[in-house]
Motif scaffolding. Structure first.
Motif, PDB file in Angstrom:
ATOM      1  N   ALA A  33     -12.178  -6.252  -6.441  1.00 50.24           N
ATOM      2  CA  ALA A  33     -12.129  -4.788  -6.537  1.00 50.24           C
ATOM      3  C   ALA A  33     -12.809  -4.154  -5.331  1.00 50.24           C
ATOM      4  N   ARG A  34     -13.990  -4.655  -4.994  1.00 53.22           N
ATOM      5  CA  ARG A  34     -14.706  -4.113  -3.834  1.00 53.22           C
ATOM      6  C   ARG A  34     -13.860  -4.244  -2.568  1.00 53.22           C
ATOM      7  N   LEU A  35     -13.287  -5.403  -2.400  1.00 53.40           N
ATOM      8  CA  LEU A  35     -12.505  -5.655  -1.187  1.00 53.40           C
ATOM      9  C   LEU A  35     -11.264  -4.768  -1.133  1.00 53.40           C
ATOM     10  N   PHE A  36     -10.596  -4.639  -2.265  1.00 54.12           N
ATOM     11  CA  PHE A  36      -9.393  -3.811  -2.335  1.00 54.12           C
ATOM     12  C   PHE A  36      -9.716  -2.355  -1.998  1.00 54.12           C
ATOM     13  N   LEU A  37     -10.764  -1.818  -2.636  1.00 51.06           N
ATOM     14  CA  LEU A  37     -11.099  -0.403  -2.412  1.00 51.06           C
ATOM     15  C   LEU A  37     -11.580  -0.177  -0.984  1.00 51.06           C
ATOM     16  N   ARG A  38     -12.393  -1.100  -0.523  1.00 48.62           N
ATOM     17  CA  ARG A  38     -12.896  -0.973   0.854  1.00 48.62           C
ATOM     18  C   ARG A  38     -11.729  -0.977   1.844  1.00 48.62           C
ATOM     19  N   ASP A  39     -10.786  -1.860   1.651  1.00 44.40           N
ATOM     20  CA  ASP A  39      -9.650  -1.939   2.574  1.00 44.40           C
ATOM     21  C   ASP A  39      -8.792  -0.682   2.504  1.00 44.40           C
ATOM     22  N   ARG A  40      -8.627  -0.149   1.298  1.00 47.14           N
ATOM     23  CA  ARG A  40      -7.813   1.067   1.163  1.00 47.14           C
ATOM     24  C   ARG A  40      -8.489   2.281   1.788  1.00 47.14           C
ATOM     25  N   LEU A  41      -9.829   2.267   1.805  1.00 40.86           N
ATOM     26  CA  LEU A  41     -10.555   3.410   2.375  1.00 40.86           C
ATOM     27  C   LEU A  41     -11.066   3.119   3.778  1.00 40.86           C
ATOM     28  N   GLU A  42     -10.573   2.069   4.365  1.00 42.66           N
ATOM     29  CA  GLU A  42     -11.123   1.597   5.647  1.00 42.66           C
ATOM     30  C   GLU A  42     -11.300   2.693   6.701  1.00 42.66           C
ATOM     31  N   PRO A  43     -10.315   3.570   6.886  1.00 44.05           N
ATOM     32  CA  PRO A  43     -10.505   4.585   7.942  1.00 44.05           C
ATOM     33  C   PRO A  43     -11.694   5.509   7.682  1.00 44.05           C
ATOM     34  N   TYR A  44     -12.088   5.617   6.427  1.00 48.42           N
ATOM     35  CA  TYR A  44     -13.151   6.566   6.075  1.00 48.42           C
ATOM     36  C   TYR A  44     -14.534   5.910   5.998  1.00 48.42           C
ATOM     37  N   VAL A  45     -14.564   4.596   5.895  1.00 46.82           N
ATOM     38  CA  VAL A  45     -15.862   3.944   5.665  1.00 46.82           C
ATOM     39  C   VAL A  45     -16.293   3.063   6.825  1.00 46.82           C
ATOM     40  N   PRO A  60       0.788  -1.225   0.000  1.00 47.27           N
ATOM     41  CA  PRO A  60       0.000   0.000   0.000  1.00 47.27           C
ATOM     42  C   PRO A  60       0.821   1.276   0.000  1.00 47.27           C
ATOM     43  N   GLU A  61       2.108   1.179   0.261  1.00 48.48           N
ATOM     44  CA  GLU A  61       2.891   2.410   0.357  1.00 48.48           C
ATOM     45  C   GLU A  61       3.329   2.935  -1.006  1.00 48.48           C
ATOM     46  N   GLU A  62       3.256   2.078  -2.011  1.00 47.70           N
ATOM     47  CA  GLU A  62       3.652   2.540  -3.340  1.00 47.70           C
ATOM     48  C   GLU A  62       2.515   3.317  -3.966  1.00 47.70           C
ATOM     49  N   ARG A  63       2.761   4.533  -4.270  1.00 50.22           N
ATOM     50  CA  ARG A  63       1.728   5.382  -4.844  1.00 50.22           C
ATOM     51  C   ARG A  63       2.307   6.126  -6.029  1.00 50.22           C
ATOM     52  N   ILE A  64       1.539   6.256  -7.048  1.00 52.03           N
ATOM     53  CA  ILE A  64       1.927   7.112  -8.153  1.00 52.03           C
ATOM     54  C   ILE A  64       0.910   8.236  -8.193  1.00 52.03           C
ATOM     55  N   GLN A  65       1.361   9.441  -7.831  1.00 52.54           N
ATOM     56  CA  GLN A  65       0.420  10.544  -7.699  1.00 52.54           C
ATOM     57  C   GLN A  65       0.525  11.448  -8.913  1.00 52.54           C
ATOM     58  N   ASP A  66       0.132  10.894 -10.056  1.00 49.10           N
ATOM     59  CA  ASP A  66       0.367  11.620 -11.296  1.00 49.10           C
ATOM     60  C   ASP A  66      -0.888  12.182 -11.936  1.00 49.10           C
ATOM     61  N   SER A  67      -2.030  11.837 -11.453  1.00 49.35           N
ATOM     62  CA  SER A  67      -3.213  12.267 -12.206  1.00 49.35           C
ATOM     63  C   SER A  67      -4.404  12.478 -11.289  1.00 49.35           C
ATOM     64  N   TYR A  68      -4.209  13.326 -10.306  1.00 47.11           N
ATOM     65  CA  TYR A  68      -5.322  13.585  -9.408  1.00 47.11           C
ATOM     66  C   TYR A  68      -6.471  14.241 -10.145  1.00 47.11           C
ATOM     67  N   THR A  69      -7.621  13.863  -9.726  1.00 42.74           N
ATOM     68  CA  THR A  69      -8.835  14.310 -10.380  1.00 42.74           C
ATOM     69  C   THR A  69      -9.188  15.739  -9.991  1.00 42.74           C
ATOM     70  N   HIS A  70      -9.713  16.463 -10.933  1.00 45.82           N
ATOM     71  CA  HIS A  70     -10.376  17.711 -10.586  1.00 45.82           C
ATOM     72  C   HIS A  70     -11.796  17.362 -10.170  1.00 45.82           C
ATOM     73  N   TRP A  71     -12.156  17.715  -8.976  1.00 48.00           N
ATOM     74  CA  TRP A  71     -13.504  17.402  -8.489  1.00 48.00           C
ATOM     75  C   TRP A  71     -14.375  18.622  -8.670  1.00 48.00           C
ATOM     76  N   PRO A  72     -15.388  18.525  -9.493  1.00 52.60           N
ATOM     77  CA  PRO A  72     -16.274  19.670  -9.673  1.00 52.60           C
ATOM     78  C   PRO A  72     -17.051  19.957  -8.402  1.00 52.60           C
ATOM     79  N   ASP A  73     -17.426  21.207  -8.268  1.00 51.63           N
ATOM     80  CA  ASP A  73     -18.151  21.597  -7.060  1.00 51.63           C
ATOM     81  C   ASP A  73     -19.593  21.127  -7.113  1.00 51.63           C
TER      82      ASP A  73
END
Lengths: 74, 194
Positions: free
Chosen positions: B180-192, B106-119
């Motif tokens: 996919a569900r399990l991976f995303l859920r685990d990565r966002l665990e503190p928030y969900v 989980p520590e490897e991250r490529i932060q190359d294309s962050y999304t623009h989040w519309p308001d």
């Protein structure tokens, strides 16, 4: 909760009805309702999905125009 | 789906297949928003979404005559868009997901294309930190899993359509969705977590 159990809960939901809110999946959740960890896990998966569903931009006019131009349909 | 000039979508598609320019334009206009939204959810970047949109429609128009009307047209479109996404990723970013099988990096991250989040009110509730974590997590998910998640859970396709669009078996599609569900859920665990 053990990873194997998480996988199994999602597996059962998927095999039964695909949707995490499907009727059969709900029955499963009722069955495991007594298990606090299981309930919390399913809720966290639902929340993950809802977070990703929360946004998505519509195509804007400029992007649409560039597409039609690229395709020779402008 | 409504059409402006053609009474049914089937008529529209047949006219487009025959080379009718108006039909082609209507078909593109009808599906461009769907394809763009899908591409954005998968790519998490407006620039990448537009590239994918253009590549996908070039491929759709190129292959349009091969559509045989036996399957759902939108599923056929999703298949071509998915293939366009996969082709793009195979060229550019394959190395990104090599560690996915272990799910332990989980520590490897490529932060190359962050999304623009519309308001919007709903989006405003999400903190910037959460937005970044969501983008990082889904971009770390290998495309074959990400496509299944976006099609099923975000676009609402039936599982059979997901399998058709990805040209894989139903059990394989379900397995990809599950992971996919399990991976995303685990990565966002503190928030969900409740």
């Amino acid at each position: 909760m053990a990873d194997e159990l998480k996988e199994r809960i999602l597996n059962i939901c998927s095999e039964l009805g695909e949707d995490i809110d499907s009727a059969d999946c709900k029955k499963l959740r009722q069955h495991v309702a007594s298990c606090q960890d299981s309930s919390a896990f399913v809720d966290s998966v639902k929340k993950t999905i809802s977070l990703y569903k929360a946004y998505g931009p519509n195509i804007d006019h400029d992007t649409s125009s560039r597409l039609l131009g690229k395709l020779g349909l402008d | 789906m409504n059409t402006k000039t053609f009474e049914t979508e089937n008529q529209l598609i047949r006219a487009a297949q025959a080379g009718d320019q108006q039909a082609l334009r209507e078909l593109v206009e009808q599906y461009s928003d769907t394809v763009y939204k899908f591409a954005f959810k998968v790519c998490r970047s407006e620039d990448d979404a537009e590239d994918t949109l253009q590549d996908a429609f070039l491929n759709i128009l190129k292959a349009l005559k091969t559509f045989n009307h036996r399957s759902n047209f939108s599923t056929w479109v999703y298949r071509i868009v998915s293939n366009s996404c996969l082709m793009k990723w195979r060229k550019e970013k394959r190395e990104r997901w090599e560690s996915f099988e272990r799910l332990d990096n989980p520590e490897e991250r490529i932060q190359d294309s962050y999304t623009h989040w519309p308001d919007s009110p709903a989006e405003a509730l999400l903190s910037n930190e959460l937005q970044e974590k969501m983008d990082e997590a889904i971009l770390d998910l290998p495309p074959i899993y990400r496509l299944a998640f976006v099609m099923k859970d975000l676009e609402g396709l039936k599982m059979e359509q997901v399998a058709q669009a990805l040209e894989i078996s139903l059990p394989a599609a379900k397995a990809r969705l599950r992971r996919a569900r399990l991976f995303l859920r685990d990565r966002l665990e503190p928030y969900v977590q409740s």
